[in-house]
Design a protein around this motif. Sequence first.
Motif, PDB file in Angstrom:
ATOM      1  N   CYS A  92      47.919   5.600  33.943  1.00  0.00           N
ATOM      2  CA  CYS A  92      47.496   5.425  35.712  1.00  0.00           C
ATOM      3  C   CYS A  92      47.959   5.332  36.333  1.00  0.00           C
ATOM      4  CB  CYS A  92      47.111   3.823  34.153  1.00  0.00           C
ATOM      5  SG  CYS A  92      46.065   2.765  36.618  1.00  0.00           S
ATOM      6  N   SER A 142      44.013   1.690  39.194  1.00  0.00           N
ATOM      7  CA  SER A 142      42.881   0.758  38.521  1.00  0.00           C
ATOM      8  C   SER A 142      41.572   0.514  39.477  1.00  0.00           C
ATOM      9  CB  SER A 142      44.019  -0.509  38.187  1.00  0.00           C
ATOM     10  OG  SER A 142      44.260  -1.213  38.558  1.00  0.00           O
ATOM     11  N   ILE A 181      41.218   6.085  36.283  1.00  0.00           N
ATOM     12  CA  ILE A 181      42.282   5.715  36.373  1.00  0.00           C
ATOM     13  C   ILE A 181      42.945   6.904  36.338  1.00  0.00           C
ATOM     14  CG2 ILE A 181      41.787   3.294  35.497  1.00  0.00           C
ATOM     15  CD1 ILE A 181      43.660   4.033  33.066  1.00  0.00           C
TER      16      ILE A 181
END
Length: 167
Positions: free
Chosen positions: A119, A122, A158
């Motif tokens: 990630c 986000s 992400i």
Amino acid sequence: NLTADELKIDDFLGYQYFYIEGYLVQSHSLIRRAIMLAKEAGAKIILDLASYNVVEDNKEFLLEIIPQYADIVFANEEEAAVSELAKNVEIAVVKMGAKGSWIQRGQEKIFVPAYKVECVDSTGAGDLYAAGFIYGLIKGASLTVCGQIGTLLAANVIQVVGAKVND
């Protein structure tokens, strides 16, 4: 700047779903009128609760409109439990980030695991999850497949900075 009085039923005719982004619920009169017109036009109401702050700031309003009008609700883990939401709506979806998501329709309860990816940002994950899920619904896919499509889109966004999936 749109006001409730400007909305007409013709704005909603011909659509299967009316999606409301939770950040827009601050305008209670606009949202209430839009939901009522969309329902009258035959659309199912999809509400994405957006964030904990939005829910807390509009809790009374949401507790009024969800059981009365919402057909499908997206929430984050801290916003609601899937079984509690499912008591009031046709389909409840609780997104839990890297821990996956729970989807429930009636007694049918499904867990969709998240993809294990790095990630970077986000931003947009919840919106793309909802977009993928709704795409699956429109195409007649099972709840599992709807969740998998949403999860795939969220996993892709992400991995980059911003809310746009790279080609």
